[in-house]
Design a protein around this motif. Structure first.
Motif, PDB file in Angstrom:
ATOM      1  N   PRO A 111       0.824  -1.136  -0.057  1.00 48.31           N
ATOM      2  CA  PRO A 111       0.007   0.053   0.040  1.00 48.31           C
ATOM      3  C   PRO A 111       0.817   1.379   0.048  1.00 48.31           C
ATOM      4  N   ASN A 112       2.006   1.234   0.461  1.00 44.34           N
ATOM      5  CA  ASN A 112       2.910   2.388   0.555  1.00 44.34           C
ATOM      6  C   ASN A 112       3.842   2.567  -0.624  1.00 44.34           C
ATOM      7  N   TYR A 113       3.879   1.781  -1.562  1.00 48.93           N
ATOM      8  CA  TYR A 113       4.899   1.639  -2.533  1.00 48.93           C
ATOM      9  C   TYR A 113       4.736   2.912  -3.559  1.00 48.93           C
ATOM     10  N   GLY A 114       5.756   3.612  -3.568  1.00 47.87           N
ATOM     11  CA  GLY A 114       6.162   4.702  -4.406  1.00 47.87           C
ATOM     12  C   GLY A 114       5.216   6.119  -4.002  1.00 47.87           C
ATOM     13  N   THR A 115       4.742   6.157  -2.892  1.00 48.06           N
ATOM     14  CA  THR A 115       3.790   7.179  -2.469  1.00 48.06           C
ATOM     15  C   THR A 115       4.475   8.528  -2.433  1.00 48.06           C
ATOM     16  N   ASN A 116       5.707   8.411  -1.793  1.00 51.49           N
ATOM     17  CA  ASN A 116       6.524   9.621  -2.094  1.00 51.49           C
ATOM     18  C   ASN A 116       7.118  10.076  -3.204  1.00 51.49           C
ATOM     19  N   GLU A 117       7.219   9.193  -4.198  1.00 54.26           N
ATOM     20  CA  GLU A 117       7.760   9.273  -5.588  1.00 54.26           C
ATOM     21  C   GLU A 117       6.495  10.018  -6.233  1.00 54.26           C
ATOM     22  N   VAL A 118       5.405   9.458  -6.189  1.00 61.70           N
ATOM     23  CA  VAL A 118       4.056   9.993  -6.745  1.00 61.70           C
ATOM     24  C   VAL A 118       3.982  11.502  -6.291  1.00 61.70           C
ATOM     25  N   ALA A 119       4.184  11.709  -4.896  1.00 60.65           N
ATOM     26  CA  ALA A 119       3.550  12.833  -4.382  1.00 60.65           C
ATOM     27  C   ALA A 119       4.859  13.988  -5.102  1.00 60.65           C
ATOM     28  N   SER A 120       6.197  13.573  -4.923  1.00 61.73           N
ATOM     29  CA  SER A 120       7.050  14.688  -5.382  1.00 61.73           C
ATOM     30  C   SER A 120       6.914  14.737  -6.992  1.00 61.73           C
ATOM     31  N   HIS A 121       6.644  13.728  -7.583  1.00 62.70           N
ATOM     32  CA  HIS A 121       6.535  13.829  -9.069  1.00 62.70           C
ATOM     33  C   HIS A 121       5.164  14.958  -9.483  1.00 62.70           C
ATOM     34  N   ALA A 122       3.987  14.748  -8.700  1.00 60.11           N
ATOM     35  CA  ALA A 122       2.894  15.472  -8.886  1.00 60.11           C
ATOM     36  C   ALA A 122       3.193  16.985  -8.485  1.00 60.11           C
ATOM     37  N   PHE A 123       4.099  17.196  -7.507  1.00 60.56           N
ATOM     38  CA  PHE A 123       4.650  18.453  -7.278  1.00 60.56           C
ATOM     39  C   PHE A 123       5.374  19.150  -8.316  1.00 60.56           C
ATOM     40  N   ALA A 124       6.341  18.152  -8.706  1.00 67.16           N
ATOM     41  CA  ALA A 124       7.206  18.836  -9.860  1.00 67.16           C
ATOM     42  C   ALA A 124       6.440  19.201 -10.986  1.00 67.16           C
ATOM     43  N   LEU A 125       5.332  18.278 -11.354  1.00 63.31           N
ATOM     44  CA  LEU A 125       4.477  18.749 -12.795  1.00 63.31           C
ATOM     45  C   LEU A 125       3.827  20.176 -12.306  1.00 63.31           C
ATOM     46  N   ALA A 126       3.364  20.126 -11.144  1.00 66.09           N
ATOM     47  CA  ALA A 126       2.469  21.253 -10.714  1.00 66.09           C
ATOM     48  C   ALA A 126       3.439  22.478 -11.047  1.00 66.09           C
ATOM     49  N   MET A 127       4.617  22.422 -10.372  1.00 63.05           N
ATOM     50  CA  MET A 127       5.675  23.423 -10.600  1.00 63.05           C
ATOM     51  C   MET A 127       5.955  23.736 -12.057  1.00 63.05           C
ATOM     52  N   ASP A 128       6.229  22.838 -12.758  1.00 62.60           N
ATOM     53  CA  ASP A 128       6.435  23.058 -14.217  1.00 62.60           C
ATOM     54  C   ASP A 128       5.271  23.843 -14.876  1.00 62.60           C
ATOM     55  N   CYS A 129       3.928  23.498 -14.642  1.00 64.82           N
ATOM     56  CA  CYS A 129       2.961  24.308 -15.030  1.00 64.82           C
ATOM     57  C   CYS A 129       2.912  25.667 -14.840  1.00 64.82           C
ATOM     58  N   ILE A 130       3.252  26.034 -13.307  1.00 61.46           N
ATOM     59  CA  ILE A 130       3.221  27.202 -12.945  1.00 61.46           C
ATOM     60  C   ILE A 130       4.228  28.171 -13.536  1.00 61.46           C
ATOM     61  N   LYS A 131       5.511  27.499 -13.607  1.00 66.73           N
ATOM     62  CA  LYS A 131       6.699  27.977 -14.013  1.00 66.73           C
ATOM     63  C   LYS A 131       6.771  28.183 -15.669  1.00 66.73           C
ATOM     64  N   LYS A 132       6.046  27.179 -16.197  1.00 69.18           N
ATOM     65  CA  LYS A 132       6.194  27.091 -17.633  1.00 69.18           C
ATOM     66  C   LYS A 132       7.575  26.574 -18.131  1.00 69.18           C
ATOM     67  N   THR A 133       8.183  25.841 -17.281  1.00 66.21           N
ATOM     68  CA  THR A 133       9.654  25.418 -17.392  1.00 66.21           C
ATOM     69  C   THR A 133       9.923  24.509 -18.781  1.00 66.21           C
ATOM     70  N   THR A 134       9.046  23.680 -19.069  1.00 65.59           N
ATOM     71  CA  THR A 134       9.054  22.838 -20.339  1.00 65.59           C
ATOM     72  C   THR A 134       8.810  23.738 -21.587  1.00 65.59           C
ATOM     73  N   TYR A 135       7.624  24.575 -21.322  1.00 68.87           N
ATOM     74  CA  TYR A 135       7.624  25.540 -22.519  1.00 68.87           C
ATOM     75  C   TYR A 135       8.724  26.312 -22.943  1.00 68.87           C
ATOM     76  N   TYR A 136       9.326  26.934 -21.883  1.00 67.16           N
ATOM     77  CA  TYR A 136      10.418  27.896 -22.171  1.00 67.16           C
ATOM     78  C   TYR A 136      11.442  26.864 -22.589  1.00 67.16           C
ATOM     79  N   ASN A 137      11.906  25.616 -22.260  1.00 66.47           N
ATOM     80  CA  ASN A 137      13.016  24.958 -22.455  1.00 66.47           C
ATOM     81  C   ASN A 137      12.715  24.557 -23.937  1.00 66.47           C
ATOM     82  N   ASN A 138      11.566  24.151 -24.322  1.00 62.15           N
ATOM     83  CA  ASN A 138      11.254  23.630 -25.695  1.00 62.15           C
ATOM     84  C   ASN A 138      11.415  24.933 -26.736  1.00 62.15           C
ATOM     85  N   ARG A 139      10.980  26.088 -26.260  1.00 61.56           N
ATOM     86  CA  ARG A 139      11.125  27.235 -27.168  1.00 61.56           C
ATOM     87  C   ARG A 139      12.342  27.622 -27.337  1.00 61.56           C
ATOM     88  N   ILE A 140      13.187  27.628 -26.301  1.00 59.28           N
ATOM     89  CA  ILE A 140      14.564  28.011 -26.627  1.00 59.28           C
ATOM     90  C   ILE A 140      15.348  26.901 -27.485  1.00 59.28           C
TER      91      ILE A 140
END
Length: 142
Positions: free
Chosen positions: A99-128
């Motif tokens: 039941p606890n397999y990967g829960t921390n990894e999933v949470a940190s990944h979700a946070f990273a994806l949210a930050m990517d959306c907020i900061k538009k990191t992937t968009y700007y990286n691809n644009r550059i």
């Protein structure tokens, strides 16, 4: 006691079973690392196992009915979708998960994806990469 990992290469990232070998060896159990490719092969390697460890191979009633000695079946993940719970119950097999397999990894990944959306990191990286430029003040479209 015979313990079988039935699908050791299903996702091609479980390469080392040293921990399982050590733990089961210290307990006096025989651990078999298999990589079944068909229901027939599954039945052949698991029919006389006392315990099964399943990564993701579907284990339905057609296989469970052939498990002569199995008392427990566990999956390496959080769900129970790898095996048929009703068929396990009917056969007297205890079905387990992690039941606890990967829960921390999933949470940190979700946070990273949210930050990517907020900061538009992937968009700007691809644009550059695309235009080899950085446009000050440019806002992403869409």
């Amino acid at each position: 006691m015979k313990v079988v990992v039935v699908d050791s290469n299903i996702h091609n990232f479980f390469k080392c079973y040293d921990n399982e070998k050590r733990i089961f060896g210290e307990a006096g159990y025989d651990l078999f690392i298999e990589d079944v490719k068909s229901p027939e092969e599954y039945i052949k390697v698991a029919h006389d196992a006392d315990a099964l460890m399943v990564i993701g191979t579907k284990t339905g009633p057609d296989i469970i009915k052939h498990l002569e000695k199995c008392k427990v079946m566990t999956t390496y993940g959080v769900g129970y979708d790898a095996f048929d719970i009703d068929a396990c119950t009917e056969a007297g097999i205890v079905a387990c998960n992690q039941p606890n397999y990967g829960t921390n990894e999933v949470a940190s990944h979700a946070f990273a994806l949210a930050m990517d959306c907020i900061k538009k990191t992937t968009y700007y990286n691809n644009r550059i990469k695309k235009d080899n430029i950085w446009l000050a003040g440019e806002q992403p479209q869409g």
